[in-house]
Design an enzyme around this catalytic site. Structure first.
Site, PDB file in Angstrom:
ATOM      1  N   TYR A   1      14.333  30.978   6.659  1.00  9.11           N
ATOM      2  CA  TYR A   1      13.397  31.589   7.268  1.00  9.11           C
ATOM      3  C   TYR A   1      13.246  31.743   8.555  1.00  9.11           C
ATOM      4  O   TYR A   1      13.649  30.841   9.429  1.00  9.11           O
ATOM      5  CB  TYR A   1      11.848  31.098   6.769  1.00  9.11           C
TER       6      TYR A   1
ATOM      7  N   LYS B   1       0.873  -1.376  -0.045  1.00  8.28           N
ATOM      8  CA  LYS B   1       0.066   0.004  -0.069  1.00  8.28           C
ATOM      9  C   LYS B   1       0.986   1.264  -0.012  1.00  8.28           C
ATOM     10  O   LYS B   1       1.996   1.194   0.297  1.00  8.28           O
ATOM     11  CB  LYS B   1      -0.870  -0.126   1.412  1.00  8.28           C
TER      12      LYS B   1
ATOM     13  N   MET C   1       9.872  24.971   1.530  1.00  7.97           N
ATOM     14  CA  MET C   1       9.149  24.135   0.648  1.00  7.97           C
ATOM     15  C   MET C   1      10.066  23.139  -0.236  1.00  7.97           C
ATOM     16  O   MET C   1       9.494  21.975  -0.359  1.00  7.97           O
ATOM     17  CB  MET C   1       8.184  24.904   0.022  1.00  7.97           C
TER      18      MET C   1
ATOM     19  N   ARG D   1     -10.253  -0.462  15.029  1.00  6.87           N
ATOM     20  CA  ARG D   1     -10.246   0.342  13.892  1.00  6.87           C
ATOM     21  C   ARG D   1     -11.161  -0.124  12.910  1.00  6.87           C
ATOM     22  O   ARG D   1     -12.280   0.138  12.856  1.00  6.87           O
ATOM     23  CB  ARG D   1      -8.762   0.318  13.350  1.00  6.87           C
TER      24      ARG D   1
HETATM   25  C1  LIG Z   1      -0.246  -1.452   7.051  1.00  5.81           C
HETATM   26  C2  LIG Z   1      -0.895  -2.774   7.295  1.00  5.81           C
HETATM   27  C3  LIG Z   1       0.009  -3.932   7.664  1.00  5.81           C
HETATM   28  C4  LIG Z   1       1.501  -3.743   7.692  1.00  5.81           C
HETATM   29  O1  LIG Z   1       1.965  -2.986   8.772  1.00  5.81           O
HETATM   30  P1  LIG Z   1       3.582  -2.944   9.140  1.00  5.81           P
HETATM   31  O2  LIG Z   1       3.634  -2.620  10.429  1.00  5.81           O
HETATM   32  O3  LIG Z   1       3.964  -2.054   7.984  1.00  5.81           O
HETATM   33  O4  LIG Z   1       4.228  -4.664   8.826  1.00  5.81           O
HETATM   34  C5  LIG Z   1      -0.444  -4.889   7.722  1.00  5.81           C
HETATM   35  N1  LIG Z   1      -2.007  -5.107   7.927  1.00  5.81           N
HETATM   36  C6  LIG Z   1      -2.725  -4.170   7.700  1.00  5.81           C
HETATM   37  C7  LIG Z   1      -4.049  -4.226   7.995  1.00  5.81           C
HETATM   38  C8  LIG Z   1      -2.384  -2.666   7.682  1.00  5.81           C
HETATM   39  O5  LIG Z   1      -2.998  -1.729   7.393  1.00  5.81           O
END
Ligand SMILES: *Cc1c(COP(=O)(O)O)cnc(C)c1O
Length: 380
Positions: free
Chosen positions: A270, A37, A318, A136
């Site tokens: 800055y 991802k 930036m 979550r």
């Molecule tokens: C991002 C994610 C992972 C991977 O997590 P890491 O800590 O990067 O290994 C696994 N499962 C879910 C549901 C995630 O959102």
């Protein structure tokens, strides 16, 4: 936009492959889903996915359905792909056509998936997600029996197959934390509820990188490492990447685009939050917060330049930041390293995380599209 000349992130694909192989060697019978991802944690979706498959991953995991579809569209048709963050109105028919597994955590989503399957004439592959304590994305234990019942009914109608049951840990980075065993118990109960409803998932999965590396009893049938795939430690207080058999894959490099002498007492960048102590050489680095360098790195971000570790002088702008190079020899075009594996004396993404009050995950994923990814190693 033509690729930019003076800053890039080098990504070592051999490191990604070898990291996955190292993870795979620790998981026994459990298969590895490489989580790709967020553009492969900033390393590039497709190159990272291919390198992970070369290392022995048999599954790929994404948050967004669009990410999963991009994998398939690029011709990665071999591995199983799971996408897990869905809202109403997603491209579910495309997901079925592309053979993407879908996570479901609520009855309305199961209904949408079943609708797509009805229209598509082919059952969906579904992983039911239970909230075992992270609060979550899973269905709560209270809602779980209804989700399971609805899924079993749709499975009986031939509209979907429950191929997975899964959850996610809150405290995997604290091995032995009481919540881990507690979540594992809730997970076991959720599996019993699913079994009682006649569901026989092929894969049960719970472990992220930290649990993959530190909690073998939580591996079940499949592990889902993300960060470790890219060679960063998910438990930095306990073990470095090298101690975990991992190698950081990304090096963030830039070249100096201006070098100049300035007098003592010069306020830099800055707000003049940095002032030179003596006559010195300043070097200008063409990377800034629009590229993903945290603005919080002002006066604290570490950089290897002109043979030594420095600290960003003054505020990160930036597009650029300034280094105080003292009297060391430096020239326009010289390479500076913001972070990398660390073996040339450069800081690591973990060093950047510590300097700026965040986690290495954020340091690598926040790098923006203005930073070209340059691939090295096998598969580049
Ligand atoms: C991002 C994610 C992972 C991977 O997590 P890491 O800590 O990067 O290994 C696994 N499962 C879910 C549901 C995630 O959102």
């Amino acid at each position: 936009m033509t690729p930019r000349l003076h800053a890039h992130a080098r990504v070592d694909l051999s490191a990604i492959r070898d990291n996955v192989a190292a993870l795979r060697s620790r998981t026994g019978a459990a298969e590895v889903m490489a989580v790709v991802k967020a553009d492969g944690y900033g390393h590039g979706l497709l190159p990272s996915a291919r390198a992970a498959l070369a290392g022995g991953a048999t599954w790929l995991g994404t948050a967004l359905l669009e990410e999963a579809l991009a994998l398939r569209a690029a011709g990665l048709t071999g591995p199983r792909v799971l996408a897990w963050l869905m809202g109403p109105g997603e491209r579910l028919a495309d997901a079925l056509a592309a053979d993407v597994d879908l996570s479901a955590n609520a009855s309305w989503l199961l209904e949408e998936i079943a609708d797509a399957a009805r229209r598509h004439g082919r059952p969906a592959r579904v992983h039911l997600k239970v909230d075992t304590g992270l609060a979550r994305a899973g269905a709560t234990p209270e809602d779980w029996p209804q989700v399971v019942e609805d899924a079993a009914k749709l499975q009986a109608e031939g509209l979907l197959r429950v191929v997975g049951v899964w959850s996610h840990l809150a405290y995997a980075d604290a091995p032995g934390h009481a919540t881990i065993a507690r979540q594992a118990r809730v997970f076991a109960q959720a599996l019993e509820v699913a079994a009682a409803a006649g569901l026989r998932p092929e894969v049960r999965h719970l472990a992220n990188s930290a649990a993959t590396l530190t909690a073998p009893q939580q591996h079940f049938d499949l592990v889902r490492p993300g960060l470790a795939v890219y060679g960063l430690s998910p438990v930095p207080e306990l073990a470095s990447p090298a101690e975990l058999g991992l190698r950081p894959a990304m090096t963030l490099a830039a070249s100096l685009v201006l070098v100049k002498r300035v007098p003592a007492g010069s306020g830099v960048s800055y707000g003049h939050v940095y002032t030179t102590e003596a006559e010195t050489t300043l070097g200008l680095v063409p990377l800034g917060y629009a590229d993903g360098v945290p603005r919080a790195a002002g006066n604290v971000g570490p950089v290897l330049a002109a043979g030594r570790r420095r600290t960003v002088a003054g505020r990160v702008c930036m597009d650029q930041l300034v280094l105080d190079l003292g009297d060391d020899a430096a020239a326009v075009g010289d390479e500076v390293l913001l972070f990398g594996p660390g073996d040339r004396g450069e800081p690591t993404a973990q060093d950047w995380a510590e300097a700026t009050g965040t986690i290495s995950y954020e340091i690598v994923t926040r790098l923006g599209p203005r930073v070209p990814r340059v691939y090295t190693g096998d598969g580049a």
